[in-house]
Scaffold this motif. Sequence first.
Motif, PDB file in Angstrom:
ATOM      1  N   SER A  44       0.835  -1.209   0.000  1.00  0.00           N
ATOM      2  CA  SER A  44       0.000   0.000   0.000  1.00  0.00           C
ATOM      3  C   SER A  44       0.865   1.252   0.000  1.00  0.00           C
ATOM      4  CB  SER A  44      -0.920   0.010   1.220  1.00  0.00           C
ATOM      5  OG  SER A  44      -1.787  -1.097   1.223  1.00  0.00           O
ATOM      6  N   THR A  45       1.877   1.261   0.842  1.00  0.00           N
ATOM      7  CA  THR A  45       2.773   2.420   0.903  1.00  0.00           C
ATOM      8  C   THR A  45       3.531   2.585  -0.396  1.00  0.00           C
ATOM      9  OG1 THR A  45       3.004   2.047   3.286  1.00  0.00           O
ATOM     10  CG2 THR A  45       4.602   3.515   2.244  1.00  0.00           C
ATOM     11  N   ALA A  48       1.624   4.352  -3.167  1.00  0.00           N
ATOM     12  CA  ALA A  48       1.475   5.796  -2.996  1.00  0.00           C
ATOM     13  C   ALA A  48       2.801   6.542  -3.052  1.00  0.00           C
ATOM     14  CB  ALA A  48       0.785   6.083  -1.663  1.00  0.00           C
ATOM     15  N   LEU A  51       3.168   9.595  -5.337  1.00  0.00           N
ATOM     16  CA  LEU A  51       2.117  10.605  -5.269  1.00  0.00           C
ATOM     17  C   LEU A  51       2.531  11.787  -4.406  1.00  0.00           C
ATOM     18  CD1 LEU A  51      -0.985   8.280  -4.728  1.00  0.00           C
ATOM     19  CD2 LEU A  51      -0.086   9.170  -6.888  1.00  0.00           C
ATOM     20  N   ALA A  56      -2.609  12.782  -3.507  1.00  0.00           N
ATOM     21  CA  ALA A  56      -3.184  11.868  -2.525  1.00  0.00           C
ATOM     22  C   ALA A  56      -4.388  12.455  -1.803  1.00  0.00           C
ATOM     23  CB  ALA A  56      -2.118  11.466  -1.505  1.00  0.00           C
ATOM     24  N   ALA A  67      -6.271   8.835  -2.318  1.00  0.00           N
ATOM     25  CA  ALA A  67      -5.282   7.819  -1.925  1.00  0.00           C
ATOM     26  C   ALA A  67      -4.940   7.936  -0.446  1.00  0.00           C
ATOM     27  CB  ALA A  67      -4.022   7.969  -2.784  1.00  0.00           C
ATOM     28  N   LYS A  68      -4.876   9.165   0.036  1.00  0.00           N
ATOM     29  CA  LYS A  68      -4.560   9.397   1.450  1.00  0.00           C
ATOM     30  C   LYS A  68      -5.620   8.760   2.347  1.00  0.00           C
ATOM     31  CE  LYS A  68      -4.815  13.676   2.932  1.00  0.00           C
ATOM     32  NZ  LYS A  68      -4.484  15.121   3.033  1.00  0.00           N
ATOM     33  N   LEU A  71      -5.108   4.956   2.486  1.00  0.00           N
ATOM     34  CA  LEU A  71      -3.985   4.617   3.365  1.00  0.00           C
ATOM     35  C   LEU A  71      -4.380   4.722   4.833  1.00  0.00           C
ATOM     36  CD1 LEU A  71      -1.118   6.520   1.499  1.00  0.00           C
ATOM     37  CD2 LEU A  71      -1.491   4.044   1.521  1.00  0.00           C
ATOM     38  N   LEU A 125      -0.360  14.031   4.091  1.00  0.00           N
ATOM     39  CA  LEU A 125       0.104  12.699   3.713  1.00  0.00           C
ATOM     40  C   LEU A 125       1.214  12.241   4.642  1.00  0.00           C
ATOM     41  CD1 LEU A 125       0.175  10.279   1.791  1.00  0.00           C
ATOM     42  CD2 LEU A 125       1.669  11.606   0.276  1.00  0.00           C
ATOM     43  N   GLN A 165      -6.096  -1.566  -2.008  1.00  0.00           N
ATOM     44  CA  GLN A 165      -4.978  -1.373  -2.938  1.00  0.00           C
ATOM     45  C   GLN A 165      -5.507  -1.270  -4.363  1.00  0.00           C
ATOM     46  OE1 GLN A 165      -2.657  -4.800  -1.856  1.00  0.00           O
ATOM     47  NE2 GLN A 165      -1.686  -3.788  -0.110  1.00  0.00           N
ATOM     48  N   LEU A 168      -7.401   2.025  -4.659  1.00  0.00           N
ATOM     49  CA  LEU A 168      -6.476   3.158  -4.750  1.00  0.00           C
ATOM     50  C   LEU A 168      -6.047   3.381  -6.198  1.00  0.00           C
ATOM     51  CD1 LEU A 168      -3.552   3.901  -2.308  1.00  0.00           C
ATOM     52  CD2 LEU A 168      -3.219   4.099  -4.755  1.00  0.00           C
ATOM     53  N   ILE A 172      -7.072   6.532  -8.522  1.00  0.00           N
ATOM     54  CA  ILE A 172      -6.020   7.395  -9.072  1.00  0.00           C
ATOM     55  C   ILE A 172      -6.164   7.524 -10.584  1.00  0.00           C
ATOM     56  CG2 ILE A 172      -3.537   7.383  -9.642  1.00  0.00           C
ATOM     57  CD1 ILE A 172      -4.057   8.703  -7.015  1.00  0.00           C
TER      58      ILE A 172
END
Length: 442
Positions: A44-45, A48, A51, A56, A67-68, A71, A125, A165, A168, A172
């Motif tokens: 997951s990290t 991102a 970004l 995010a 996206a933020k 997460l 973020l 995931q 996300l 995006i």
Amino acid sequence: MRFSHLPKSEDPPMQTVPQSVEKSHSSAPDRPTSVDFTRVRALSTDLARSLSDADATAQSMPDASPAKWHLAHTSWFFEQFIILPTLGETAQFDPAFRFLFNSYYDTVGERHARDKRGLLTRPSLETILAYRQHIDAHMRHLLQTPGAIDTSLLSLGLSHEQQHQELLLTDILHLFAQNPLMPSFAKPAASMDPLPPGLVATWASFEGGIVTIGHDAPDFCFDCELPPHDVIVRPFLLANRCVTNGEWRAFIEDGAYQNPALWLSDGFAHAQRAGWAAPQYWRMRDTEWWTMTLHGPQPVRDEFPVAHVSYYEADAFARWAGARLPTEQEWEHAAGRVPVRGNFLNLDWLAPKAQSPGRDCRPAGMFGDVWEWTASPFTPYPGFQAAKGAVGEYNGKFMSGQMVLRGGSCVTPPDHIRPTYRNFFAPAKRWQFSGLRLAKDL
């Protein structure tokens, strides 16, 4: 028949799928370990990593989330259902996050409005990434303590994160598609050219009878995949690959988007109101179709499976082609006889690939590439029981007004999918990597 890419039902080139092949299941571990936890959380990290804070934070539509938020919410899940019940309120990162990053769990409490998630410019973020580190530290501690974690909750949390995931990436893509610069999320792989020629579709034949549907193995599954139960399936034909962009192009050129005779009433009204004339992200440049991808704008490849179409469009296409969509019972019966392999989440690709069925009579691309719409509504199986407490809100409360998709996509983590997996979306939604495979009565 206008749809020349598929054989006519009067004289179908049939291939009978071997009935002796054992049903295969996902390779996901029954009892996840700290290694599994670290791997899922790290992905997951990593997704991102490229970004900016602005990337995010922005929200392109109410159905999509920043996206933020993805997460943070996946971290909230572990905090809410595992860490706080075990370690108490002193382990909480920030009390405000209980409200900000709750998704739809009414049992937990009030939550920030879904369509306003993009207004959360704060926390930053950087703070969300610190939140994830905080959650990971507590989870590692609990994972090292025998008996501290309910493994079923841990499995649910990891599968939940894998779902996000995929979300996300699809969110995006939708966000970047609204930008006139049409930025890319990732550089395309060098191997994207050349491609094999498109394959003419044929039909695989499946016997009817009483078959068992639903998850019947000891490894993890979602509650909506239970309980296993017997259903009657009539003999049917299933296309040996998904419908392609080239075939969809013929659908467009035949004026099908303007032909109400092909559409469900709600679908045609929605298509006219929304101005649909092609799959989402398709745009005409001079005389050539282009589409927005996670690698930026790309020419539409005729041999790729069509993606980003709604259930309404899939149903209309099937009717135009003289076929129908498979039921989820037919799909699962067919998919249980092929290995769970396919084009899944791979940061070097992130797009559907041309499907090339082998010589063993099995349909290709049942897993990966695109989620496949079925003709089945998302309803409970006979004997379904939601779990007690807040986690019981995970699937059961959505069993109305949704249609089932099967098989995973090119942005689904590879160990997340199995033959019994039931995805679901409302019939007008099409920002997901959703496509279709045709079926016919035998």
